[in-house]
Enzyme design. Structure first.
Site, mmCIF file in Angstrom:
data_model
loop_
_atom_site.group_PDB
_atom_site.id
_atom_site.type_symbol
_atom_site.label_atom_id
_atom_site.label_comp_id
_atom_site.label_asym_id
_atom_site.label_seq_id
_atom_site.Cartn_x
_atom_site.Cartn_y
_atom_site.Cartn_z
ATOM 1 N N LYS A 1 0.808 -1.227 0.000
ATOM 2 C CA LYS A 1 0.000 0.000 0.000
ATOM 3 C C LYS A 1 0.836 1.271 0.000
ATOM 4 O O LYS A 1 0.439 2.291 -0.557
ATOM 5 C CB LYS A 1 -0.959 -0.019 1.185
ATOM 6 C CG LYS A 1 -2.097 -1.019 0.975
ATOM 7 C CD LYS A 1 -3.296 -0.680 1.824
ATOM 8 C CE LYS A 1 -4.495 -1.510 1.397
ATOM 9 N NZ LYS A 1 -4.344 -2.932 1.791
ATOM 10 N N GLU B 1 -9.902 7.142 3.467
ATOM 11 C CA GLU B 1 -10.777 6.188 4.125
ATOM 12 C C GLU B 1 -9.942 4.961 4.439
ATOM 13 O O GLU B 1 -8.936 4.700 3.784
ATOM 14 C CB GLU B 1 -11.919 5.799 3.188
ATOM 15 C CG GLU B 1 -11.572 4.731 2.140
ATOM 16 C CD GLU B 1 -10.462 5.094 1.160
ATOM 17 O OE1 GLU B 1 -10.263 6.302 0.908
ATOM 18 O OE2 GLU B 1 -9.785 4.172 0.660
ATOM 19 N N SER C 1 1.632 -9.787 -1.071
ATOM 20 C CA SER C 1 1.295 -8.369 -0.915
ATOM 21 C C SER C 1 1.616 -7.786 0.451
ATOM 22 O O SER C 1 1.838 -6.586 0.579
ATOM 23 C CB SER C 1 -0.182 -8.148 -1.240
ATOM 24 O OG SER C 1 -0.993 -9.009 -0.463
HETATM 25 C C1 LIG Z 1 -5.221 -3.992 1.405
HETATM 26 C C2 LIG Z 1 -4.497 -5.246 1.120
HETATM 27 C C3 LIG Z 1 -4.866 -6.091 0.049
HETATM 28 C C4 LIG Z 1 -6.046 -5.826 -0.826
HETATM 29 O O1 LIG Z 1 -6.029 -4.614 -1.514
HETATM 30 P P1 LIG Z 1 -5.776 -4.543 -3.088
HETATM 31 O O2 LIG Z 1 -6.085 -3.157 -3.432
HETATM 32 O O3 LIG Z 1 -6.686 -5.542 -3.732
HETATM 33 O O4 LIG Z 1 -4.346 -4.893 -3.312
HETATM 34 C C5 LIG Z 1 -4.097 -7.218 -0.188
HETATM 35 N N1 LIG Z 1 -3.044 -7.533 0.594
HETATM 36 C C6 LIG Z 1 -2.675 -6.761 1.634
HETATM 37 C C7 LIG Z 1 -1.496 -7.174 2.451
HETATM 38 C C8 LIG Z 1 -3.389 -5.597 1.938
HETATM 39 O O5 LIG Z 1 -3.004 -4.829 2.974
#
Ligand SMILES: *Cc1c(COP(=O)(O)O)cnc(C)c1O
Length: 394
Positions: A88, A110, A377
């Protein structure tokens, strides 16, 4: 692909907003396209990607997991190693530099689980911006540690007390604030969603993931991967990995949505798999909605994935069959969470565990010469308390 002028990806995206917002969005859009072509902006972004976030993130060959599963080679794109623990921050860093260019001193955002709120508060602290985070009251209670993190970083967290008191109401409140205060306020959106130009902009800031991964896999394997796999909430980490490979048609894209407690229970957030085209929060995309077009309540074990909409570019990818969207249950994600921890010494975020779970399923069916890249992610530190409670109650 994207029609720059209208912000549509095929029939998805666009702007379904009050007139007053059009002017604000136009200002952001003009600045964004200026920045994209400005080497000073790019250099500054690169500087912070490298020195503050810690980029490039490694592309790690999960050799033990690969051996154990027996099949395709599994590589992990380590977004979990970024500062603040997920992808993020790639986006909030880009947007804060843009806000600075626009001369804005006040940032609003948000947040649902609080991850985007923390990434926003982090860059606001770095650039001395006033930071207001709207968060459903229900979420502030579920994610009290993240509320504390944001406050520690100097942000003001405003609990939203109406409706379901979750993410949807927090977005409504942030939009209201923007319309009242737009002259000095910048709205920092957290995923590849929202009205034009946000989906294109978030894609741009997150596409560093796929750009790096492409270079890294060529360096180590000498060829492109067969599959890219990423979890899909709003779709930002997935589009960031996928889009730089868009023209490499031989590379298959797989987006993994949360099937929650099982599709048949209705407790899930598999928007692309089970939603229908509609309008939510100012853009057209697949939406989980009832017969009247009202968005449905959603559920996932991972708070970062439970959004009833999805980025418009994914809806487009689905319709033109450039990507395939599948779903993974809570139970399967939990198993993958434990498997990766034990086998590779990496505790993944519950969101990312959905992608890992699907990669394990797929790898088994592939021959050993196939290559899979999974977007890890985020890291799972934020989730250990929740998982501990779930596993102990079993
Ligand atoms: C917020 C988040 C997601 C999902 O958000 P996307 O916009 O779909 O990437 C996925 N993995 C993690 C670790 C997150 O914090």
């Amino acid at each position: 692909m994207l029609d720059n002028k209208t912000g549509f990806f095929g029939e998805f995206g666009g702007r379904y907003v009050p007139d007053k917002l059009i002017k604000i969005l136009d200002e952001v859009k003009a600045e964004f396209y200026k920045c994209k072509n400005d080497s000073k902006f790019i250099d500054e972004l690169d500087y912070y990607y490298k020195n503050f976030i810690g980029r490039p993130s490694p592309l790690y060959f999960a050799e033990k997991l690969t051996k154990k599963i027996g099949g395709a080679k599994i590589y992990l794109k380590r977004e979990d190693l970024n500062h603040t623990g997920a992808h993020k921050i790639n986006n909030t860093m880009g947007q804060v530099l843009l806000a600075k260019r626009l001369g804005k001193k006040r940032i609003i955002a948000e947040t649902g689980a609080g991850q985007h709120g923390v990434a926003t508060a982090t860059v606001c602290s770095l650039f001395d911006m006033e930071c207001i985070i709207y968060m459903g009251e229900e979420d502030t209670q579920r994610q009290s540690l993240n509320v504390f993190r944001m406050e520690l970083l100097g942000a003001k967290v405003v609990p939203v007390k109406h409706g379901m008191r979750t993410l949807k109401e927090a977005v409504d409140e942030a939009l209201k604030d923007l319309m009242e205060n737009y002259e000095h306020t910048y709205y920092m959106l957290g995923s590849a969603v929202g009205p034009d130009p946000y989906p294109a902009m978030v894609n741009y800031f997150q596409s560093i993931i796929g750009t790096e991964a492409k270079k890294q896999i060529i360096e180590t394997e000498g060829i492109l991967p067969n599959y890219l796999i990423a979890a899909v909430g709003g779709g930002s980490n997935a589009i960031g990995l996928f889009s730089p490979f868009y023209n490499n048609k031989e590379v298959k894209f797989i987006g993994v949505e949360p099937a929650g407690k099982g599709i048949e229970t209705g407790m899930h957030a598999a928007t692309l798999s089970f939603g229908k085209p509609g309008v939510l929060h100012g853009f057209r995309s697949y939406v989980l909605q009832d017969e009247q077009g009202e968005s449905l309540p959603v559920y996932s074990i991972s708070a970062g994935l439970d959004y009833p909409g999805v980025g418009p570019e994914h809806s487009f990818y689905k319709d033109i069959k450039r990507a395939e969207y599948v779903s993974i249950t809570d139970e399967e994600a939990l198993n993958a969470f434990e498997e990766l921890s034990r086998t590779e010494g990496i505790i993944p975020a519950l969101e990312s565990s959905h992608a890992v779970a699907y990669a394990i399923k797929l790898a088994k069916q592939c021959s050993e010469d196939k290559i899979i890249i999974v977007n890890l992610s985020g890291r799972g530190d934020k989730d250990v308390d929740q998982v501990c409670k779930i596993l102990k109650s079993k």
